[in-house]
Design a protein around this motif. Structure first.
Motif, PDB file in Angstrom:
ATOM      1  N   UNK A 144      83.562 -54.738 -34.044  1.00  0.00           N
ATOM      2  CA  UNK A 144      84.077 -55.611 -32.989  1.00  0.00           C
ATOM      3  C   UNK A 144      85.399 -55.126 -32.408  1.00  0.00           C
ATOM      4  N   UNK A 145      85.877 -53.958 -32.860  1.00  0.00           N
ATOM      5  CA  UNK A 145      87.155 -53.451 -32.373  1.00  0.00           C
ATOM      6  C   UNK A 145      86.946 -52.630 -31.107  1.00  0.00           C
ATOM      7  N   UNK A 146      87.978 -52.641 -30.301  1.00  0.00           N
ATOM      8  CA  UNK A 146      87.927 -51.860 -29.065  1.00  0.00           C
ATOM      9  C   UNK A 146      88.189 -50.376 -29.353  1.00  0.00           C
ATOM     10  N   UNK A 147      88.004 -49.557 -28.288  1.00  0.00           N
ATOM     11  CA  UNK A 147      88.168 -48.110 -28.457  1.00  0.00           C
ATOM     12  C   UNK A 147      89.610 -47.758 -28.780  1.00  0.00           C
ATOM     13  N   UNK A 148      90.570 -48.461 -28.177  1.00  0.00           N
ATOM     14  CA  UNK A 148      91.978 -48.181 -28.433  1.00  0.00           C
ATOM     15  C   UNK A 148      92.348 -48.553 -29.859  1.00  0.00           C
ATOM     16  N   UNK A 149      91.781 -49.697 -30.340  1.00  0.00           N
ATOM     17  CA  UNK A 149      92.051 -50.118 -31.718  1.00  0.00           C
ATOM     18  C   UNK A 149      91.449 -49.136 -32.720  1.00  0.00           C
ATOM     19  N   UNK A 150      90.284 -48.587 -32.375  1.00  0.00           N
ATOM     20  CA  UNK A 150      89.653 -47.598 -33.267  1.00  0.00           C
ATOM     21  C   UNK A 150      90.490 -46.326 -33.350  1.00  0.00           C
ATOM     22  N   UNK A 151      91.035 -45.906 -32.207  1.00  0.00           N
ATOM     23  CA  UNK A 151      91.887 -44.720 -32.219  1.00  0.00           C
ATOM     24  C   UNK A 151      93.155 -44.958 -33.019  1.00  0.00           C
ATOM     25  N   UNK A 152      93.714 -46.167 -32.894  1.00  0.00           N
ATOM     26  CA  UNK A 152      94.918 -46.498 -33.656  1.00  0.00           C
ATOM     27  C   UNK A 152      94.622 -46.539 -35.145  1.00  0.00           C
TER      28      UNK A 152
ATOM     29  N   UNK B 172      84.544 -53.927 -43.876  1.00  0.00           N
ATOM     30  CA  UNK B 172      85.316 -53.073 -42.987  1.00  0.00           C
ATOM     31  C   UNK B 172      84.456 -52.523 -41.859  1.00  0.00           C
ATOM     32  N   UNK B 173      83.193 -52.183 -42.205  1.00  0.00           N
ATOM     33  CA  UNK B 173      82.302 -51.675 -41.159  1.00  0.00           C
ATOM     34  C   UNK B 173      82.004 -52.764 -40.132  1.00  0.00           C
ATOM     35  N   UNK B 174      81.850 -54.017 -40.609  1.00  0.00           N
ATOM     36  CA  UNK B 174      81.614 -55.117 -39.666  1.00  0.00           C
ATOM     37  C   UNK B 174      82.844 -55.377 -38.808  1.00  0.00           C
ATOM     38  N   UNK B 175      84.054 -55.212 -39.427  1.00  0.00           N
ATOM     39  CA  UNK B 175      85.275 -55.425 -38.670  1.00  0.00           C
ATOM     40  C   UNK B 175      85.442 -54.372 -37.577  1.00  0.00           C
TER      41      UNK B 175
ATOM     42  N   UNK C 246      86.079 -41.861 -40.835  1.00  0.00           N
ATOM     43  CA  UNK C 246      84.637 -41.576 -40.782  1.00  0.00           C
ATOM     44  C   UNK C 246      83.892 -42.281 -41.900  1.00  0.00           C
ATOM     45  N   UNK C 247      84.521 -42.305 -43.112  1.00  0.00           N
ATOM     46  CA  UNK C 247      83.873 -42.991 -44.229  1.00  0.00           C
ATOM     47  C   UNK C 247      83.783 -44.497 -43.982  1.00  0.00           C
ATOM     48  N   UNK C 248      84.798 -45.104 -43.335  1.00  0.00           N
ATOM     49  CA  UNK C 248      84.765 -46.530 -43.046  1.00  0.00           C
ATOM     50  C   UNK C 248      83.719 -46.864 -42.005  1.00  0.00           C
ATOM     51  N   UNK C 249      83.612 -46.001 -40.981  1.00  0.00           N
ATOM     52  CA  UNK C 249      82.673 -46.281 -39.899  1.00  0.00           C
ATOM     53  C   UNK C 249      81.231 -46.079 -40.347  1.00  0.00           C
TER      54      UNK C 249
ATOM     55  N   UNK D  88      93.676 -41.813 -41.152  1.00  0.00           N
ATOM     56  CA  UNK D  88      93.219 -40.432 -41.188  1.00  0.00           C
ATOM     57  C   UNK D  88      91.773 -40.301 -40.747  1.00  0.00           C
ATOM     58  N   UNK D  89      91.419 -39.068 -40.326  1.00  0.00           N
ATOM     59  CA  UNK D  89      90.074 -38.853 -39.774  1.00  0.00           C
ATOM     60  C   UNK D  89      88.997 -38.998 -40.850  1.00  0.00           C
TER      61      UNK D  89
END
Length: 242
Positions: A30-38, A24-27, A49-52, A44-45
């Motif tokens: 490569x995600x964009x900022x909009x995808x990260x916000x989505x 999940x961290x590797x996925x 944070x735990x995934x990142x 949930x926040x």
């Protein structure tokens, strides 16, 4: 039943939590900022944070475990932290507080009864009489000097104490007689009459005059009283203008 496939001599089982977090961290890398916000709005926040970061759900304390101090000697001095300000006055050795007790105002001493007190300490009168005779003998030996003056003052004080004690006993006998009289009136059915303090003082003064008259000292007492009253009146007179 499906067979487990072997790759390189290892069994390919279900992926572990660490592998999932790593994937999940590797996925997310490569995600964009909009995808990260989505993704953050969906999971949930806290989960985002735990995934990142890839941290576990359980919080691990960064502080090392506190070890209990081993007391080598119980009599050693107390260790105090330098960060805490030591008070100016601190009790190093516990001291038992002494409480002063005045027997005159303490209930443990009982109620003061002059009659019982005089009977209990009646032997003190004999001791005072012997001490007075001893002072008189020493006063006869020393006719002058500083020692003579000290003995003279001591003898005068002892005589004044003796006179005050006699006066106190006389007043006590008078009060006892009045009490017996009131008790006799109550036994006869009469209503007892209690004297005021001013009336009691008048009775004491009358008894004192009778005693002075019997001892033929009334004249000298009245002359001293007149001189004392004249001195008091003289203080209130206006000063003469020269």
């Amino acid at each position: 039943m499906p067979r487990a496939s072997y790759r390189g001599g290892a069994v390919a089982g279900p992926p572990s939590r660490a592998q999932e977090d790593g994937s999940l961290q590797n996925d997310t890398s490569h995600m964009s900022f909009e995808e990260l916000l989505e993704l953050q709005s969906q999971v949930g926040t806290k989960a985002y944070k735990q995934l990142v970061t890839g941290s576990s759900t359980k919080k691990q304390s960064c502080r090392p475990p506190v070890q209990k101090a081993c007391v080598a000697d119980k009599h050693r001095p107390l260790e105090m932290s330098a960060k805490v300000r030591v008070p100016f006055l601190r009790q190093v050795v516990p001291i038992s507080k002494k409480v002063a007790r005045d027997p005159r105002f303490d209930d443990l001493s009982g109620e003061y009864n002059p009659e019982v007190f005089d009977k209990t300490y009646q032997f003190l009168d004999d001791i005072r009489a012997r001490e007075k005779e001893l002072v008189k003998k020493q006063l006869k030996k020393r006719r002058s000097g500083e020692e003579h003056e000290k003995l003279q003052h001591l003898l005068q004080r002892m005589e004044q104490q003796e006179m005050a004690q006699k006066e106190r006993k006389r007043q006590q006998e008078l009060r006892l007689a009045l009490k017996q009289e009131r008790r006799a009136q109550a036994q006869q059915g009469h209503r007892p009459y209690f004297l005021k303090k001013s009336e009691q003082r008048q009775l004491v003064l009358a008894e004192k005059f009778k005693e002075l008259k019997r001892s033929k000292k009334l004249g000298s007492f009245l002359s001293r009283k007149r001189r004392r009253n004249a001195g008091k009146d003289r203080r209130h007179l206006p000063l003469s203008k020269e």
